[in-house]
Write a protein that holds these residues in place. Structure first.
Motif, PDB file in Angstrom:
ATOM      1  N   ILE A  92       0.822  -1.214   0.000  1.00  0.00           N
ATOM      2  CA  ILE A  92       0.000   0.000   0.000  1.00  0.00           C
ATOM      3  C   ILE A  92       0.859   1.268   0.000  1.00  0.00           C
ATOM      4  CG2 ILE A  92      -1.961  -1.170   1.081  1.00  0.00           C
ATOM      5  CD1 ILE A  92      -1.281   0.462   3.649  1.00  0.00           C
ATOM      6  N   PRO A  93       0.562   2.219  -0.912  1.00  0.00           N
ATOM      7  CA  PRO A  93       1.294   3.481  -0.943  1.00  0.00           C
ATOM      8  C   PRO A  93       0.704   4.521   0.012  1.00  0.00           C
ATOM      9  CG  PRO A  93      -0.134   3.318  -2.840  1.00  0.00           C
ATOM     10  CD  PRO A  93      -0.272   2.030  -2.093  1.00  0.00           C
ATOM     11  N   GLU A  94      -0.519   4.318   0.448  1.00  0.00           N
ATOM     12  CA  GLU A  94      -1.218   5.179   1.400  1.00  0.00           C
ATOM     13  C   GLU A  94      -2.472   4.431   1.833  1.00  0.00           C
ATOM     14  OE1 GLU A  94      -4.183   7.481   0.758  1.00  0.00           O
ATOM     15  OE2 GLU A  94      -4.683   6.185  -0.891  1.00  0.00           O
ATOM     16  N   ALA A  95      -3.155   4.912   2.867  1.00  0.00           N
ATOM     17  CA  ALA A  95      -4.252   4.115   3.422  1.00  0.00           C
ATOM     18  C   ALA A  95      -5.658   4.645   3.154  1.00  0.00           C
ATOM     19  CB  ALA A  95      -4.058   3.949   4.929  1.00  0.00           C
ATOM     20  N   THR A  96      -5.823   5.919   2.884  1.00  0.00           N
ATOM     21  CA  THR A  96      -7.169   6.487   2.753  1.00  0.00           C
ATOM     22  C   THR A  96      -8.001   5.786   1.690  1.00  0.00           C
ATOM     23  OG1 THR A  96      -6.450   8.628   3.590  1.00  0.00           O
ATOM     24  CG2 THR A  96      -8.477   8.609   2.312  1.00  0.00           C
ATOM     25  N   ALA A  97      -7.394   5.415   0.578  1.00  0.00           N
ATOM     26  CA  ALA A  97      -8.143   4.727  -0.488  1.00  0.00           C
ATOM     27  C   ALA A  97      -8.787   3.436   0.009  1.00  0.00           C
ATOM     28  CB  ALA A  97      -7.225   4.439  -1.670  1.00  0.00           C
ATOM     29  N   LEU A  98      -8.133   2.753   0.938  1.00  0.00           N
ATOM     30  CA  LEU A  98      -8.698   1.511   1.495  1.00  0.00           C
ATOM     31  C   LEU A  98      -9.971   1.794   2.270  1.00  0.00           C
ATOM     32  CD1 LEU A  98      -5.443  -0.141   2.877  1.00  0.00           C
ATOM     33  CD2 LEU A  98      -6.500  -0.472   0.644  1.00  0.00           C
ATOM     34  N   PHE A  99      -9.990   2.872   3.038  1.00  0.00           N
ATOM     35  CA  PHE A  99     -11.181   3.224   3.815  1.00  0.00           C
ATOM     36  C   PHE A  99     -12.320   3.649   2.902  1.00  0.00           C
ATOM     37  CE2 PHE A  99      -7.808   3.448   6.901  1.00  0.00           C
ATOM     38  CZ  PHE A  99      -8.382   2.862   8.007  1.00  0.00           C
ATOM     39  N   VAL A 125      -2.283   3.196  12.390  1.00  0.00           N
ATOM     40  CA  VAL A 125      -0.858   3.376  12.136  1.00  0.00           C
ATOM     41  C   VAL A 125      -0.510   2.297  11.120  1.00  0.00           C
ATOM     42  CG1 VAL A 125       1.471   3.338  13.088  1.00  0.00           C
ATOM     43  CG2 VAL A 125      -0.423   4.220  14.476  1.00  0.00           C
ATOM     44  N   ALA A 126      -0.028   2.711   9.954  1.00  0.00           N
ATOM     45  CA  ALA A 126       0.235   1.754   8.869  1.00  0.00           C
ATOM     46  C   ALA A 126       1.624   1.971   8.279  1.00  0.00           C
ATOM     47  CB  ALA A 126      -0.814   1.913   7.767  1.00  0.00           C
ATOM     48  N   ARG A 127       2.223   0.887   7.828  1.00  0.00           N
ATOM     49  CA  ARG A 127       3.451   0.975   7.043  1.00  0.00           C
ATOM     50  C   ARG A 127       3.033   1.142   5.591  1.00  0.00           C
ATOM     51  NH1 ARG A 127       7.681   2.569   9.304  1.00  0.00           N
ATOM     52  NH2 ARG A 127       9.104   1.394   8.003  1.00  0.00           N
ATOM     53  N   CYS A 128       3.617   2.126   4.917  1.00  0.00           N
ATOM     54  CA  CYS A 128       3.299   2.392   3.516  1.00  0.00           C
ATOM     55  C   CYS A 128       4.595   2.352   2.710  1.00  0.00           C
ATOM     56  CB  CYS A 128       2.633   3.754   3.379  1.00  0.00           C
ATOM     57  SG  CYS A 128       1.055   3.874   4.248  1.00  0.00           S
ATOM     58  N   TYR A 129       4.446   2.161   1.398  1.00  0.00           N
ATOM     59  CA  TYR A 129       5.609   1.913   0.544  1.00  0.00           C
ATOM     60  C   TYR A 129       5.462   2.667  -0.767  1.00  0.00           C
ATOM     61  CZ  TYR A 129       5.762  -1.901   3.874  1.00  0.00           C
ATOM     62  OH  TYR A 129       5.758  -2.618   5.034  1.00  0.00           O
ATOM     63  N   GLU A 145       9.925   3.220   2.489  1.00  0.00           N
ATOM     64  CA  GLU A 145       9.045   2.606   3.483  1.00  0.00           C
ATOM     65  C   GLU A 145       8.877   3.618   4.607  1.00  0.00           C
ATOM     66  OE1 GLU A 145       8.769  -1.342   6.367  1.00  0.00           O
ATOM     67  OE2 GLU A 145      10.548  -1.003   5.153  1.00  0.00           O
ATOM     68  N   PHE A 146       7.629   3.920   4.960  1.00  0.00           N
ATOM     69  CA  PHE A 146       7.382   4.941   5.980  1.00  0.00           C
ATOM     70  C   PHE A 146       6.120   4.603   6.766  1.00  0.00           C
ATOM     71  CE2 PHE A 146       5.403   6.152   2.024  1.00  0.00           C
ATOM     72  CZ  PHE A 146       4.161   6.663   2.378  1.00  0.00           C
ATOM     73  N   SER A 147       5.975   5.260   7.903  1.00  0.00           N
ATOM     74  CA  SER A 147       4.801   5.042   8.756  1.00  0.00           C
ATOM     75  C   SER A 147       3.812   6.173   8.551  1.00  0.00           C
ATOM     76  CB  SER A 147       5.211   5.009  10.233  1.00  0.00           C
ATOM     77  OG  SER A 147       6.080   3.935  10.467  1.00  0.00           O
ATOM     78  N   GLN A 148       2.564   5.800   8.425  1.00  0.00           N
ATOM     79  CA  GLN A 148       1.498   6.778   8.262  1.00  0.00           C
ATOM     80  C   GLN A 148       0.541   6.635   9.438  1.00  0.00           C
ATOM     81  OE1 GLN A 148      -1.675   6.480   5.066  1.00  0.00           O
ATOM     82  NE2 GLN A 148      -0.370   8.046   4.176  1.00  0.00           N
ATOM     83  N   LEU A 149       0.344   7.713  10.146  1.00  0.00           N
ATOM     84  CA  LEU A 149      -0.614   7.779  11.241  1.00  0.00           C
ATOM     85  C   LEU A 149      -1.817   8.517  10.687  1.00  0.00           C
ATOM     86  CD1 LEU A 149      -1.530   7.727  14.212  1.00  0.00           C
ATOM     87  CD2 LEU A 149      -0.137   9.775  14.563  1.00  0.00           C
ATOM     88  N   GLY A 150      -2.979   7.880  10.697  1.00  0.00           N
ATOM     89  CA  GLY A 150      -4.121   8.494  10.051  1.00  0.00           C
ATOM     90  C   GLY A 150      -5.403   8.449  10.851  1.00  0.00           C
ATOM     91  N   PHE A 151      -6.333   9.267  10.415  1.00  0.00           N
ATOM     92  CA  PHE A 151      -7.658   9.393  11.018  1.00  0.00           C
ATOM     93  C   PHE A 151      -8.666   9.492   9.878  1.00  0.00           C
ATOM     94  CE2 PHE A 151     -11.162  12.092  12.391  1.00  0.00           C
ATOM     95  CZ  PHE A 151     -11.530  11.503  13.596  1.00  0.00           C
ATOM     96  N   GLU A 152      -9.738   8.716   9.955  1.00  0.00           N
ATOM     97  CA  GLU A 152     -10.789   8.748   8.920  1.00  0.00           C
ATOM     98  C   GLU A 152     -12.143   8.904   9.602  1.00  0.00           C
ATOM     99  OE1 GLU A 152      -9.848   8.840   5.773  1.00  0.00           O
ATOM    100  OE2 GLU A 152      -7.775   8.226   6.147  1.00  0.00           O
ATOM    101  N   TYR A 153     -12.923   9.850   9.105  1.00  0.00           N
ATOM    102  CA  TYR A 153     -14.268  10.128   9.619  1.00  0.00           C
ATOM    103  C   TYR A 153     -15.235   9.770   8.492  1.00  0.00           C
ATOM    104  CZ  TYR A 153     -17.866  12.938  12.055  1.00  0.00           C
ATOM    105  OH  TYR A 153     -18.989  13.378  12.707  1.00  0.00           O
ATOM    106  N   LEU A 154     -15.785   8.573   8.539  1.00  0.00           N
ATOM    107  CA  LEU A 154     -16.696   8.098   7.499  1.00  0.00           C
ATOM    108  C   LEU A 154     -18.122   8.517   7.844  1.00  0.00           C
ATOM    109  CD1 LEU A 154     -15.277   4.483   7.134  1.00  0.00           C
ATOM    110  CD2 LEU A 154     -14.647   6.522   5.831  1.00  0.00           C
TER     111      LEU A 154
END
Length: 196
Positions: A55-62, A81-85, A97-106
């Motif tokens: 995964i290059p980022e996480a928002t698309a998954l949500f 908290v996700a590892r992204c690439y 390779e980096f860590s992404q700390l995220g928040f999603e309000y669906l």
């Protein structure tokens, strides 16, 4: 950092979500709309020949899983908290390779969710004592943001790679992501300035 962020997000009503490292390429192709992320994906076929990627980022998954994540709820707040690439040239503040700390309000009102997300982002950074610049009308490079607009938080001490946080509204809600490594670099740089 996970403990502190978790407490702040939990206080805001968010639940922790586990983000997989491996996912279908199609999600990112559809959700990011041909942006630079697609060119930087670590992509390969799985054993059945299906196109997948780290995964290059996480928002698309949500966004893709919004209906499943909401279930019968009207809205749901999640943090992760996700590892992204990303396949890019490593340099200060940019890593493969980096860590992404995220928040999603669906939920049904993305603009309202974006305002609340921005408040939570600012509250989190304030709790760390970070000095930053907020751009609440930033043009975002990912096509899933409504009108291509969102918000960014930058720390001038980082030079060319100033952005530590980016987010905004999308069709299914709103959210933000923090580059954990960049955040740590900004905190270290500001601590050095404070000691000088």
């Amino acid at each position: 950092m996970k403990t502190d962020s978790g407490a702040i997000f939990i206080d805001a009503g968010a639940e922790e979500a586990i983000v997989p490292a491996l996912w279908s390429q199609d999600t990112f192709v559809q959700k990011t709309g041909g942006s630079e992320i697609i060119d930087q994906m670590w992509a390969f076929p799985d054993k059945k020949g299906r196109p997948c990627c780290l995964i290059p980022e996480a928002t698309a998954l949500f966004q893709e899983r919004c209906k499943d994540l909401l279930g019968r709820r009207q809205e749901r707040l999640l943090f992760y908290v996700a590892r992204c690439y990303r396949y890019e040239r490593p340099q200060a503040g940019r890593y493969r390779e980096f860590s992404q700390l995220g928040f999603e309000y669906l939920g049904p009102n993305p603009r309202s969710a974006a305002e609340r997300s921005q408040e939570i982002a600012v509250g989190f950074l304030d709790s760390l004592g970070l000095r930053y610049e907020l751009d609440d009308a930033a043009k975002r490079g990912l096509s899933y943001y409504l009108d291509g607009q969102g918000f960014e938080i930058r720390c001038a001490e980082l030079g060319a790679q100033q952005q530590v946080l980016g987010g905004g509204a999308y069709r299914e809600g709103a959210g933000f992501a923090i580059g954990a490594e960049r955040l740590l670099l900004a905190m270290e740089a500001q601590a050095l300035i404070g000691r000088a």
